[in-house]
Scaffold this active site. Sequence first.
Site, PDB file in Angstrom:
ATOM      1  N   CYS A 169      -4.309  -1.189  -1.609  1.00  0.00           N
ATOM      2  CA  CYS A 169      -4.388   0.090  -2.295  1.00  0.00           C
ATOM      3  C   CYS A 169      -5.521   0.402  -3.286  1.00  0.00           C
ATOM      4  O   CYS A 169      -4.912  -0.071  -4.641  1.00  0.00           O
ATOM      5  CB  CYS A 169      -2.799   0.563  -2.192  1.00  0.00           C
ATOM      6  SG  CYS A 169      -3.077   2.954  -3.182  1.00  0.00           S
ATOM      7  N   ASN A 170      -6.413   0.832  -3.164  1.00  0.00           N
ATOM      8  CA  ASN A 170      -7.596   1.056  -4.078  1.00  0.00           C
ATOM      9  C   ASN A 170      -6.730   2.358  -5.369  1.00  0.00           C
ATOM     10  O   ASN A 170      -7.231   1.612  -6.187  1.00  0.00           O
ATOM     11  CB  ASN A 170      -8.562   2.289  -3.211  1.00  0.00           C
ATOM     12  CG  ASN A 170      -9.754   0.848  -2.904  1.00  0.00           C
ATOM     13  OD1 ASN A 170     -10.008   0.891  -3.218  1.00  0.00           O
ATOM     14  ND2 ASN A 170      -9.713   0.622  -1.793  1.00  0.00           N
ATOM     15  N   THR A 171      -5.962   3.136  -5.145  1.00  0.00           N
ATOM     16  CA  THR A 171      -5.747   3.900  -6.213  1.00  0.00           C
ATOM     17  C   THR A 171      -4.696   3.134  -6.991  1.00  0.00           C
ATOM     18  O   THR A 171      -4.619   3.224  -8.063  1.00  0.00           O
ATOM     19  CB  THR A 171      -4.574   5.309  -5.089  1.00  0.00           C
ATOM     20  OG1 THR A 171      -5.551   5.916  -4.229  1.00  0.00           O
ATOM     21  CG2 THR A 171      -4.059   6.460  -6.626  1.00  0.00           C
ATOM     22  N   GLU A 185      -5.720   9.205   9.743  1.00  0.00           N
ATOM     23  CA  GLU A 185      -3.910   8.865   9.968  1.00  0.00           C
ATOM     24  C   GLU A 185      -4.383   9.840  11.859  1.00  0.00           C
ATOM     25  O   GLU A 185      -2.603  10.221  12.134  1.00  0.00           O
ATOM     26  CB  GLU A 185      -2.992   9.297   9.178  1.00  0.00           C
ATOM     27  CG  GLU A 185      -3.362   8.373   8.238  1.00  0.00           C
ATOM     28  CD  GLU A 185      -1.705   8.237   7.377  1.00  0.00           C
ATOM     29  OE1 GLU A 185      -1.312   8.875   7.681  1.00  0.00           O
ATOM     30  OE2 GLU A 185      -2.053   7.564   6.357  1.00  0.00           O
ATOM     31  N   ASP A 224       0.561  -0.911  -0.321  1.00  0.00           N
ATOM     32  CA  ASP A 224      -0.125   0.051   0.146  1.00  0.00           C
ATOM     33  C   ASP A 224       1.093   1.132   0.031  1.00  0.00           C
ATOM     34  O   ASP A 224       1.914   1.333   0.328  1.00  0.00           O
ATOM     35  CB  ASP A 224      -1.076   0.076   1.329  1.00  0.00           C
ATOM     36  CG  ASP A 224      -2.273   1.297   1.716  1.00  0.00           C
ATOM     37  OD1 ASP A 224      -2.204   1.810   0.299  1.00  0.00           O
ATOM     38  OD2 ASP A 224      -1.512   1.790   2.590  1.00  0.00           O
ATOM     39  N   SER A 225       0.223   2.377  -1.015  1.00  0.00           N
ATOM     40  CA  SER A 225       1.527   3.896  -0.295  1.00  0.00           C
ATOM     41  C   SER A 225       1.436   3.849   1.309  1.00  0.00           C
ATOM     42  O   SER A 225       2.760   4.905   1.384  1.00  0.00           O
ATOM     43  CB  SER A 225      -0.003   4.827  -0.619  1.00  0.00           C
ATOM     44  OG  SER A 225      -0.613   5.140  -0.054  1.00  0.00           O
ATOM     45  N   TYR A 251      -0.855   8.354  -2.540  1.00  0.00           N
ATOM     46  CA  TYR A 251      -1.223   8.345  -4.174  1.00  0.00           C
ATOM     47  C   TYR A 251      -2.325   8.717  -4.909  1.00  0.00           C
ATOM     48  O   TYR A 251      -2.193   8.622  -5.861  1.00  0.00           O
ATOM     49  CB  TYR A 251      -0.907   6.660  -4.478  1.00  0.00           C
ATOM     50  CG  TYR A 251       0.393   6.267  -3.983  1.00  0.00           C
ATOM     51  CD1 TYR A 251       1.255   6.724  -3.085  1.00  0.00           C
ATOM     52  CD2 TYR A 251       0.275   4.586  -4.565  1.00  0.00           C
ATOM     53  CE1 TYR A 251       2.511   5.686  -2.840  1.00  0.00           C
ATOM     54  CE2 TYR A 251       1.434   3.612  -4.097  1.00  0.00           C
ATOM     55  CZ  TYR A 251       2.596   4.108  -3.680  1.00  0.00           C
ATOM     56  OH  TYR A 251       3.984   3.747  -3.567  1.00  0.00           O
ATOM     57  N   GLY A 252      -3.248   9.303  -3.560  1.00  0.00           N
ATOM     58  CA  GLY A 252      -4.169   9.641  -3.946  1.00  0.00           C
ATOM     59  C   GLY A 252      -4.699  10.313  -5.236  1.00  0.00           C
ATOM     60  O   GLY A 252      -5.385  10.260  -5.765  1.00  0.00           O
ATOM     61  N   CYS A 295     -11.814   2.813  -0.355  1.00  0.00           N
ATOM     62  CA  CYS A 295     -10.278   3.842   0.310  1.00  0.00           C
ATOM     63  C   CYS A 295     -10.028   3.151   1.341  1.00  0.00           C
ATOM     64  O   CYS A 295     -10.700   2.937   2.401  1.00  0.00           O
ATOM     65  CB  CYS A 295     -10.138   5.310   0.376  1.00  0.00           C
ATOM     66  SG  CYS A 295      -8.624   6.081   0.928  1.00  0.00           S
ATOM     67  N   THR A 296      -8.252   2.365   1.563  1.00  0.00           N
ATOM     68  CA  THR A 296      -8.221   1.740   3.068  1.00  0.00           C
ATOM     69  C   THR A 296      -8.078   2.347   3.894  1.00  0.00           C
ATOM     70  O   THR A 296      -8.087   1.582   4.554  1.00  0.00           O
ATOM     71  CB  THR A 296      -6.452   1.720   2.141  1.00  0.00           C
ATOM     72  OG1 THR A 296      -5.869   2.899   2.071  1.00  0.00           O
ATOM     73  CG2 THR A 296      -6.091   0.842   1.790  1.00  0.00           C
ATOM     74  N   HIS A 297      -8.397   2.674   4.114  1.00  0.00           N
ATOM     75  CA  HIS A 297      -8.152   4.178   5.004  1.00  0.00           C
ATOM     76  C   HIS A 297     -10.131   4.099   6.023  1.00  0.00           C
ATOM     77  O   HIS A 297     -10.650   4.258   6.924  1.00  0.00           O
ATOM     78  CB  HIS A 297      -8.311   5.875   5.644  1.00  0.00           C
ATOM     79  CG  HIS A 297      -6.548   5.796   4.867  1.00  0.00           C
ATOM     80  ND1 HIS A 297      -6.111   5.238   4.213  1.00  0.00           N
ATOM     81  CD2 HIS A 297      -6.042   6.400   6.247  1.00  0.00           C
ATOM     82  CE1 HIS A 297      -4.133   5.672   4.214  1.00  0.00           C
ATOM     83  NE2 HIS A 297      -4.107   6.160   5.508  1.00  0.00           N
TER      84      HIS A 297
HETATM   85  N1  DGL Z   1      -4.029   3.545   0.304  1.00  0.00           N
HETATM   86  C1  DGL Z   1      -5.189   4.969  -0.774  1.00  0.00           C
HETATM   87  C2  DGL Z   1      -5.863   4.427  -1.126  1.00  0.00           C
HETATM   88  O1  DGL Z   1      -6.566   2.731  -0.987  1.00  0.00           O
HETATM   89  C3  DGL Z   1      -5.124   6.244   0.114  1.00  0.00           C
HETATM   90  C4  DGL Z   1      -3.599   7.008   0.712  1.00  0.00           C
HETATM   91  C5  DGL Z   1      -3.209   7.658  -0.810  1.00  0.00           C
HETATM   92  O2  DGL Z   1      -3.872   8.486  -1.099  1.00  0.00           O
HETATM   93  O3  DGL Z   1      -2.180   7.089  -0.199  1.00  0.00           O
HETATM   94  O4  DGL Z   1      -6.674   4.868  -2.348  1.00  0.00           O
END
Ligand code: DGL
Length: 274
Positions: free
Chosen positions: A76-78, A155, A13-14, A45-46, A187-189
């Site tokens: 990571c979704n992005t 976060e 993940d990012s 990454y988003g 999104c993971t969060h």
């Molecule tokens: N992990 C990213 C996602 O799921 C979220 C955090 C980021 O922007 O890197 O899209």
Amino acid sequence: MLSDKNAPIGVFDSGVGGLTVAREIMRNLPNEKIVYFGDTARVPYGSKSRDTVVRYSRQIVRFLQTQEVKAIVIACNTASALALDTIEKEIDIPIIGVVKPGASMAIEATRNNRIGVIATQSTIKSNLYQTLIGQSNPEITVYGKACPLFVPLVEEGWTKDPVTVEVAKRYLKELMEKDIDTLIMGCTHYPLLRHLLQEVIGDHVTLVNPAYETAQALKRMLKEMDLETEEILSEGCPEHRFFASDGVDNFSAYANTILPCEVSSTGLVAIESY
Ligand code: DGL
């Protein structure tokens, strides 16, 4: 390529967000070892372009391959939305992302064919959730909404804070006006905001957590490819390993608030060199 069944699964993940995916893998595939990499030096990454996210993802995949993983999960979704289709053509081990499993789960959940998806700006801009759902059922309408403030709020630990409730009300207003009955936390969060989101959007909306469905998809894939581990534990956790590109102590501390298995240390990786 012949992979060792007992090799670990690479998860990346990012940053720390993908730990929600690692958590579901630990819960649902308790015998599988994980090598997790969080790109804490280059998060988020988003808001980044496809080229940048593909370049970062390639470096991480190269690092994970040095750890001799048997399969990779892009947690990571992005990165799943922007890089999976490129990377899967470049490697000879199986790789899955979180977007496809999340989309399938939402298709099953909706009754009125109106789905909302909340995610980072780059994931929403990629339109991948919309494309995959539309290909599977053209009668479904998908409404996307980028929610960039959620990542820093999570976060910061403000998962129950009134400020986050206000932000959620603002972001979700237009989706509520579209009468959606299913909301993908793309999104993971966001699964860490699940209770708050449910309260704001109401009980009539089903929240979809792609992390859970990704663990199920991984389980099916390992079975089909005859890659399930033969090492069966009677108790405890297998030997997971954690790596990050910066702030390794903070990473371990955060991971220990999320994961069912203890993270005693996190290795530092100079990811740009891969
Ligand atoms: N992990 C990213 C996602 O799921 C979220 C955090 C980021 O922007 O890197 O899209």
